[in-house]
Enzyme design. Structure first.
Site, PDB file in Angstrom:
ATOM      1  N   GLU A   1       1.037  -1.217   0.151  1.00  0.00           N
ATOM      2  CA  GLU A   1       0.037  -0.061   0.136  1.00  0.00           C
ATOM      3  C   GLU A   1       0.848   1.223   0.219  1.00  0.00           C
ATOM      4  OE1 GLU A   1      -2.727  -0.685   3.321  1.00  0.00           O
ATOM      5  OE2 GLU A   1      -3.971  -1.589   2.088  1.00  0.00           O
TER       6      GLU A   1
ATOM      7  N   GLU B   1     -13.117  -2.514  11.286  1.00  0.00           N
ATOM      8  CA  GLU B   1     -12.999  -1.675   9.867  1.00  0.00           C
ATOM      9  C   GLU B   1     -14.193  -2.052   8.781  1.00  0.00           C
ATOM     10  OE1 GLU B   1      -9.310  -2.140   8.273  1.00  0.00           O
ATOM     11  OE2 GLU B   1      -9.923  -1.003   6.411  1.00  0.00           O
TER      12      GLU B   1
ATOM     13  N   ASP C   1      -8.187  -9.099   3.189  1.00  0.00           N
ATOM     14  CA  ASP C   1      -8.228  -7.669   4.141  1.00  0.00           C
ATOM     15  C   ASP C   1      -9.338  -7.718   5.216  1.00  0.00           C
ATOM     16  OD1 ASP C   1      -7.257  -5.704   5.476  1.00  0.00           O
ATOM     17  OD2 ASP C   1      -7.306  -4.473   3.864  1.00  0.00           O
TER      18      ASP C   1
HETATM   19  C1  GCV Z   1      -2.844   0.420   8.438  1.00  0.00           C
HETATM   20  C2  GCV Z   1      -6.212  -2.132   5.262  1.00  0.00           C
HETATM   21  C3  GCV Z   1      -6.718  -0.821   6.099  1.00  0.00           C
HETATM   22  C4  GCV Z   1      -5.408   0.208   6.075  1.00  0.00           C
HETATM   23  C5  GCV Z   1      -4.380  -0.586   6.886  1.00  0.00           C
HETATM   24  C6  GCV Z   1      -3.872  -1.808   5.943  1.00  0.00           C
HETATM   25  C7  GCV Z   1      -2.887  -2.645   6.719  1.00  0.00           C
HETATM   26  O1  GCV Z   1      -5.911  -1.663   3.910  1.00  0.00           O
HETATM   27  O2  GCV Z   1      -7.584  -0.306   5.153  1.00  0.00           O
HETATM   28  O3  GCV Z   1      -5.941   1.392   6.908  1.00  0.00           O
HETATM   29  O4  GCV Z   1      -3.176   0.353   6.996  1.00  0.00           O
HETATM   30  O5  GCV Z   1      -5.086  -2.787   6.068  1.00  0.00           O
HETATM   31  O6  GCV Z   1      -3.378  -3.780   7.358  1.00  0.00           O
HETATM   32  O7  GCV Z   1      -1.810  -2.218   6.754  1.00  0.00           O
END
Ligand code: GCV
Length: 907
Positions: free
Chosen positions: A358, A465, A437
């Protein structure tokens, strides 16, 4: 979420007897209205009144069989309320407890244990134990490590070979007096033993005779917090950070201490305090004293501090021209850095790393492997005993969606399986429970079964989330259990995920459980009373994953809400079915949470997953839905599992319905094992789930008067909101699939809303009609918003039904950029008015801001005008979707609640 909560409150504010004004689901905020300085005198009074209430009044009421008054509750105490026990039989069982407690040795953690014991017994039994430092000539509760115990009582025979953090509760004779010893190989174990004893007392279990040895299932029982140094929290739903503010550690660490206490009480032993999207500043020399303060705040509870680090730190912080893990200067930099860290924090636990994921920098910048990157850190930490948690959440978020062979689910295995055996002994690969995820339903990650020579830990997400952001009730233990108990056949049959992550299967030296918690300053920690069952449950599961979800939730409920059987049964039932309910009205059959993946990850937005590089595709089109991950025709993901598991998923005949669309692409007319077509399942499950969300409100209401008013009202507000939002989900998903597939709902519900009056069809004055995006976020794809910045605007219609009592629901958009107001008039009379001041995660008119106001019990007559007045503010246009009119008390559900077995292993 609201971020205004000031940091105040010494622990005194949380003493029993303090009321709260917290408002979960409505912009969570501070609730301890008593400033700390002013509070201590009142706390003393509070303690004495609690003491008297517990010891005298409680007993009197018990004898007279009268209900005891419900004390106002603080949410902050969570499951450590130590509420007064009134049941005479329970109290009688505790008569065996000695009046004295001894803490052996000079450990700060054992001294904390003694303090906890005194505090807990005082709260529950109204007795204050005498604290001693040496064995007295009387009965005592004796606290100390094995070594400390042997030093004063050489005849005592503590068990040998117990792992760190284990404990032994044993009634025995010391110096000729009957004693209860709480002993352990290390001081943390003693503290865990004390919390276990207090739990026993609270749950009404016997405290004598005792011979209870408990050994943690795995050494790693960590939480990660995604707190940014500026005080915000990524995917945090309970306000600002309790650790950081304006790029510094906060001055007042009382919440950090209280949090460490909660963690210790369920056996969690380390906490990584900052976001895995790490700010390199965390390693700057000038920041280390601040981290040392945090570590000091945790230390009395045996919780070790860890941090997330950015791999580019040697360059960004160290001023090198590279962060290449194989460059000797980089290795040297990490070594010196960790020497410095350990100089400030001798019990530093280690680091968490997110790299090449990411947008984070990683070893790929230098064509190096993840093992290279992990090992350079590991070698620097190794002399100090520190661990590296290297996250397997590595994937390309710019995948070509047009290529049907591309698959994000493959990424972790493809990246890490080839490196098995190349990681140093103090590296732990941290793997999310599923291959995508944290979706509402995913299979267990195949990577757990693929690493034989590498330590691993499972990463579970406590913060909700994709599962309702603590506004929706979603107890995650049944989901976690399903993954942990799933047999990956990694070493023949009988290798469940829990054994793999704990290192039992392949005899790895270290491994275990990591929970992403993201508590915030909200007094309830997670912004919702009921969501705390997930934090509690994570700790208990990490200690013993063989416990059932029911056992764990029942403990939690009784510790949090008391021993009223009806309360416990009702809340247990609500919690245990809540994941399944949430899944029903969100993501069907393993297709993923059909949410806005490009924004809030909250409300429905079915197409946001598609036609972009993020790879959360469900590939729904006019003909069918699902990712073909088969070996035969798909991405081949299924081939990452060992043959027995691959065989299960590869065949449509054996693939469980719950994961069908994760593994296969099928037409909407495909018939499931349940006998329903996929499309009919989508309609039915969404109606079923939304109906059951309404039922949760009714279940909760049956507890009125049995729970203190504050928590009763807080939870009711959450559940009512959830019921409304479940309907938003239901309609968005059903309407989208109805339009896309063209196949009607056999029960005629989808797309048909006889009780609904669309805002755009009302007489509008000052409102304008707008197309809502995505279209499924609003009924009919449209809503109305005030054309002017100040309003007022009106939307009205004439009621033309039968006379009677009715409930009117107003579906409107509560955007978080402003605070609009509404007034509802019936036949010219003001029936209700409210302020749209929630902090839902959207600035727009969409399915995340869509919410409901239900005005119950209105007398309607044919011809009555129903008029809504909206007053916009600061960009929140007092927008409306529709109104619904339902007869009061009519059972609108239609479908009886179906029986669920929430602990069934659907994988
Ligand atoms: C901390 C998902 C979440 C991100 C998070 C990522 C991760 O994509 O939306 O906010 O980043 O996971 O676990 O690194």
């Amino acid at each position: 979420m609201s971020e205004q909560t000031p940091l105040v409150q010494s622990p005194e504010c949380y003493a029993p007897g303090w009321s709260t004004t917290q408002t979960p689901c409505r912009g969570l905020g501070a609730d301890c209205t008593v400033p700390c300085e002013a509070s201590s005198r009142r706390w003393v009074l509070g303690f004495w009144s609690e003491f008297v209430r517990c010891s005298l009044l409680g007993l009197l009421l018990s004898v007279l069989a009268l209900p005891a008054p419900l004390a106002a509750e603080t949410a902050t105490a969570a499951w450590l309320r130590h509420a007064c026990l009134r049941d005479p039989s329970v109290r009688q069982r505790c008569d065996a407890l000695p009046a004295t407690t001894v803490a052996l040795g000079d450990s700060a953690v054992v001294s904390t244990a003694q303090g906890e014991l005194i505090r807990g017994v005082r709260g529950m039994l109204g007795r204050t134990l005498r604290a001693e430092a040496r064995l007295p000539k009387e009965s005592a509760v004796v606290l100390g490590t094995f070594d400390a115990l042997q030093a004063v009582a050489p005849a005592s025979k503590p068990p040998t070979g117990l792992a760190e953090d284990s404990y032994w509760l044993k009634t025995t004779t010391l110096n000729g007096f009957p004693c209860l010893i709480i002993t352990a190989p290390n001081d943390r174990g003693v503290l865990y033993g004390v919390f276990a004893l207090l739990r026993r007392i609270a749950l009404g279990q016997a405290v004598s005779p005792l011979d209870d040895r408990q050994v943690p299932y795995a050494p790693v029982r960590w939480v990660n917090e995604w707190d940014n140094l500026d005080g915000t929290i990524e995917r945090g739903y309970a306000g600002l950070s309790i650790f950081f503010e304006k790029d510094n550690v906060v001055d007042d660490l009382s919440r950090a201490r209280d949090y460490a206490r909660l963690l210790a009480s369920v056996g969690l032993n380390a906490c990584a305090v900052n976001n895995v999207n790490a700010n390199p500043r965390v390693l700057r020399s000038e920041f280390l004293p601040q981290l040392a303060r945090l570590a000091e705040a945790f230390r009395p509870w045996g919780v070790r501090l860890a941090v997330s680090v950015d791999l580019s730190s040697p360059k960004v912080v160290g001023g090198l021209d590279t962060f290449d893990p194989l460059d000797p200067r980089v290795g040297e930099w990490w070594k010196e850095k960790f020497d410095e860290v350990y100089g400030a924090i001798p019990d530093f636990a280690g680091v968490v790393v997110k790299a090449d994921s990411e947008g984070r920098l990683g070893p790929s910048a230098y064509a190096r492997t993840h093992a290279d990157a992990a090992n350079v850190l590991a070698r620097a930490l190794q002399p100090h005993g520190g661990l590296v948690f290297y996250r397997a959440f590595v994937y390309d978020h710019q995948l070509d969606w047009r290529n049907l062979k591309n698959d994000r689910a493959r990424a972790a295995y493809d990246s890490f399986r080839p490196l098995d055996g190349q990681f140093d002994a103090n590296v732990v690969v941290q793997i999310k429970n599923g291959p995508i995820d944290f979706q509402v339903r995913e299979p267990a990650s195949p990577l757990f079964g693929a690493l034989e020579k590498t330590n691993q830990a499972i990463e579970l997400q406590i913060t909700q989330e994709y599962t309702g952001q603590q506004r929706h009730l979603c107890f995650l233990l049944p989901m976690w259990k399903a993954v942990l108990d799933f047999d990956l056949h990694a070493h023949g049959a009988g290798t469940p995920v829990k054994a793999l992550v704990a290192g039992k299967t392949f005899r790895r030296p270290v491994g275990g459980f990591v929970g992403v918690s993201n508590v915030g300053r909200d007094r309830s920690w997670l912004g919702s009373h009921l969501a705390m069952a997930n934090l509690y449950g994570f700790g208990r599961l990490a200690w013993n994953p063989d416990l059932t979800a029911r056992q764990i939730v029942d403990e939690w409920t009784r510790l949090t809400f008391g021993r009223d059987r009806r309360v416990a049964e009702t809340i247990d039932d609500m919690q245990l079915k809540s994941w399944s309910i949430y899944e029903d009205y969100t993501g069907p059959l393993g297709a993923g949470t059909l949410t806005d993946i490009l924004g809030s990850h909250y409300g429905p937005n079915i197409e946001s997953s598609e036609r972009n590089g993020w790879g959360q595709w469900h590939r729904a089109d006019h003909a069918g839905i699902g990712m073909d991950r088969t070996l035969a025709t798909g991405t081949g993901f299924i081939g990452q599992y060992r043959p027995p598991v691959a065989k299960l998923y590869e065949s449509l005949a054996s693939c469980p319905d719950a994961l069908l669309l994760f593994m296969h692409h099928v037409p909407y007319t495909y018939v499931l094992h349940s006998g329903k077509t996929v499309i009919q399942h989508i309609y039915d499950s969404h109606y079923q789930g939304a109906n059951e969300a309404e039922e949760l409100v009714r279940q909760w209401k049956s507890l009125e008067g049995r729970i203190d008013e504050q928590r009763y009202a807080d939870v009711l507000a959450c559940l009512e909101y959830q019921a409304g939002h479940a309907q938003v989900w239901r309609d968005a998903v059903c309407n989208w699939f109805l339009r896309t597939s063209g196949i009607p709902d056999a029960q005629g519900r989808a797309g048909d809303f006889p009780s609904r009056v669309q805002a755009e069809a009302m007489r509008l004055d000052g409102y304008r009609i707008v197309e809502v995006k995505p279209w499924e976020a609003a009924s009919g794809g449209k809503g109305v918003e005030c054309a002017s910045a100040t309003g007022p605007c009106t939307a009205s219609f004439r009621y033309d039904g039968k006379p009677g009592w009715y409930d009117v629901s107003v579906q409107y958009f509560d955007q978080n950029n402003g605070t609009s107001r509404f007034k509802l008039f019936v036949a010219g009379q003001l029936a209700d008015e409210w302020v749209a001041d929630d902090t839902l995660p959207s600035r727009k008119m969409d399915a995340s801001s869509s919410t409901r106001r239900k005005v119950a019990g209105l007398a309607l007559r044919p011809g009555d005008e129903i008029r809504l007045e909206g007053f916009p503010a600061n960009g929140d246009g007092a927008s409306i979707d529709y109104l619904e009119v339902h007869p009061t008390l009519r059972d609108a559900l239609g479908i009886p609640a179906r029986r669920r077995n929430p602990e069934s292993k659907a994988f």
